[in-house]
Design an enzyme around this catalytic site. Structure first.
Site, PDB file in Angstrom:
ATOM      1  N   GLN A  69       2.961  10.091   1.565  1.00 36.56           N
ATOM      2  CA  GLN A  69       4.285   9.466   1.646  1.00 36.56           C
ATOM      3  C   GLN A  69       5.201   9.947   0.531  1.00 36.56           C
ATOM      4  O   GLN A  69       6.419   9.778   0.602  1.00 36.56           O
ATOM      5  CB  GLN A  69       4.163   7.936   1.595  1.00 36.56           C
ATOM      6  CG  GLN A  69       3.461   7.373   2.827  1.00 36.56           C
ATOM      7  CD  GLN A  69       3.363   5.859   2.771  1.00 36.56           C
ATOM      8  OE1 GLN A  69       2.450   5.319   2.170  1.00 36.56           O
ATOM      9  NE2 GLN A  69       4.305   5.168   3.386  1.00 36.56           N
ATOM     10  N   HIS A 125      -4.457   1.335   7.282  1.00 41.11           N
ATOM     11  CA  HIS A 125      -3.098   1.886   7.411  1.00 41.11           C
ATOM     12  C   HIS A 125      -2.937   3.103   6.494  1.00 41.11           C
ATOM     13  O   HIS A 125      -2.409   4.147   6.901  1.00 41.11           O
ATOM     14  CB  HIS A 125      -2.089   0.782   7.050  1.00 41.11           C
ATOM     15  CG  HIS A 125      -0.652   1.191   7.103  1.00 41.11           C
ATOM     16  ND1 HIS A 125       0.256   0.633   7.963  1.00 41.11           N
ATOM     17  CD2 HIS A 125       0.043   2.120   6.375  1.00 41.11           C
ATOM     18  CE1 HIS A 125       1.446   1.194   7.776  1.00 41.11           C
ATOM     19  NE2 HIS A 125       1.349   2.103   6.805  1.00 41.11           N
ATOM     20  N   GLU A 126      -3.418   2.973   5.244  1.00 44.35           N
ATOM     21  CA  GLU A 126      -3.237   4.059   4.276  1.00 44.35           C
ATOM     22  C   GLU A 126      -4.172   5.238   4.570  1.00 44.35           C
ATOM     23  O   GLU A 126      -3.775   6.401   4.401  1.00 44.35           O
ATOM     24  CB  GLU A 126      -3.453   3.545   2.850  1.00 44.35           C
ATOM     25  CG  GLU A 126      -2.568   2.367   2.431  1.00 44.35           C
ATOM     26  CD  GLU A 126      -1.090   2.552   2.717  1.00 44.35           C
ATOM     27  OE1 GLU A 126      -0.617   3.702   2.745  1.00 44.35           O
ATOM     28  OE2 GLU A 126      -0.403   1.534   2.916  1.00 44.35           O
ATOM     29  N   HIS A 168      -2.599   7.390   6.986  1.00 43.52           N
ATOM     30  CA  HIS A 168      -1.602   8.304   6.401  1.00 43.52           C
ATOM     31  C   HIS A 168      -2.268   9.599   5.931  1.00 43.52           C
ATOM     32  O   HIS A 168      -1.670  10.679   5.998  1.00 43.52           O
ATOM     33  CB  HIS A 168      -0.893   7.657   5.209  1.00 43.52           C
ATOM     34  CG  HIS A 168       0.296   6.818   5.581  1.00 43.52           C
ATOM     35  ND1 HIS A 168       1.362   7.306   6.300  1.00 43.52           N
ATOM     36  CD2 HIS A 168       0.596   5.523   5.312  1.00 43.52           C
ATOM     37  CE1 HIS A 168       2.270   6.334   6.467  1.00 43.52           C
ATOM     38  NE2 HIS A 168       1.822   5.242   5.874  1.00 43.52           N
ATOM     39  N   GLY A 215       0.832  -1.199   0.000  1.00 40.19           N
ATOM     40  CA  GLY A 215       0.000   0.000   0.000  1.00 40.19           C
ATOM     41  C   GLY A 215       0.861   1.240   0.000  1.00 40.19           C
ATOM     42  O   GLY A 215       2.031   1.192   0.414  1.00 40.19           O
ATOM     43  N   CYS A 264       5.947   0.031   7.846  1.00 41.10           N
ATOM     44  CA  CYS A 264       5.544   1.188   7.050  1.00 41.10           C
ATOM     45  C   CYS A 264       6.711   1.584   6.166  1.00 41.10           C
ATOM     46  O   CYS A 264       7.845   1.672   6.646  1.00 41.10           O
ATOM     47  CB  CYS A 264       5.159   2.345   7.976  1.00 41.10           C
ATOM     48  SG  CYS A 264       4.682   3.836   7.086  1.00 41.10           S
ATOM     49  N   LEU A 265       6.447   1.813   4.886  1.00 37.73           N
ATOM     50  CA  LEU A 265       7.522   2.199   3.963  1.00 37.73           C
ATOM     51  C   LEU A 265       8.213   3.481   4.399  1.00 37.73           C
ATOM     52  O   LEU A 265       9.362   3.719   4.036  1.00 37.73           O
ATOM     53  CB  LEU A 265       6.955   2.370   2.549  1.00 37.73           C
ATOM     54  CG  LEU A 265       6.432   1.098   1.864  1.00 37.73           C
ATOM     55  CD1 LEU A 265       5.700   1.456   0.580  1.00 37.73           C
ATOM     56  CD2 LEU A 265       7.558   0.126   1.577  1.00 37.73           C
TER      57      LEU A 265
END
Ligand code: ZN
Length: 198
Positions: free
Chosen positions: A79, A162-163, A166, A74, A120-121
């Site tokens: 991000q 999760h997204e 963000h 995702g 998380c990226l």
């Protein structure tokens, strides 16, 4: 913890298979495009998208590419430093790329929760246990502007939450237990001793 601190973020399974140098190089290049923990872009609430044009569609494709190269499941626009309520995900290699624009979490199974480890990226090298509802219903538009209603469970539901977090400036560390957060921050300091908050 594992000897390899750089586990695949925003990727919730942990069976690591490849160390192909070309894959690793693409992954490193993709990760270098992403904002990291400490960057204020990750802490602000993103702006709704109001134009469903070629630029938006190109951006969705670009985000899908970066996410794939990063070996993520995702990715949310903040991000990449973009204040837009836009996220993409793909759960499973054969699954289609899904874009959700202006997503609204309409319902979540508040009685049916599950704790799973998440990465998380934007916070490489860190994973924490996060409790989330197992099922969600989300109203959104796709990149063409069409209304869509997504009913998701399990991994898909977790990635969406999760997204969406963000888009609201919320990170997994905010969802962790106090000890989980403390441990994660310690791992972060050890993994990137030279890093400075932006
Ligand atoms: Zn993330």
């Amino acid at each position: 913890m594992a000897a390899e601190p750089d586990m695949r973020e925003e990727r919730l399974d942990d069976e690591d298979t490849t160390v192909d140098p070309a894959v690793e190089a693409r992954r490193a290049a993709a990760l270098s495009l992403l904002r990291r923990y400490g960057d204020p872009a990750l802490r602000s609430s993103a702006t709704p998208v109001d134009r469903f044009d070629d630029a938006l569609q190109a951006q969705v494709a670009q985000m899908g590419k970066i996410m794939g190269d990063a070996l993520g499941v995702g990715l949310a626009a903040p991000q990449l430093g973009l204040s837009q309520r836009l996220l993409v995900y793909r759960v499973g290699a054969d699954a289609p790329l899904v874009a959700l624009v202006n997503p609204e979490l309409e319902w979540a199974s508040d009685e049916d929760l599950e704790v799973l480890e998440e990465g998380c990226l934007s916070i490489p090298g860190v994973s924490v246990d996060v409790e989330r509802p197992v099922h969600v219903r989300v109203r959104a538009r796709d990149e063409q502007g069409e209304q869509r209603l997504v009913e998701a469970s399990g991994l898909e539901a977790r990635v969406i939450q999760h997204e969406v977090d963000h888009l609201d400036g919320v990170l997994i560390l905010d969802r962790a237990t106090k000890e989980g957060r403390r441990e994660a921050l310690r791992a972060l300091r050890e993994a990137q001793p030279e890093s400075r908050a932006a």
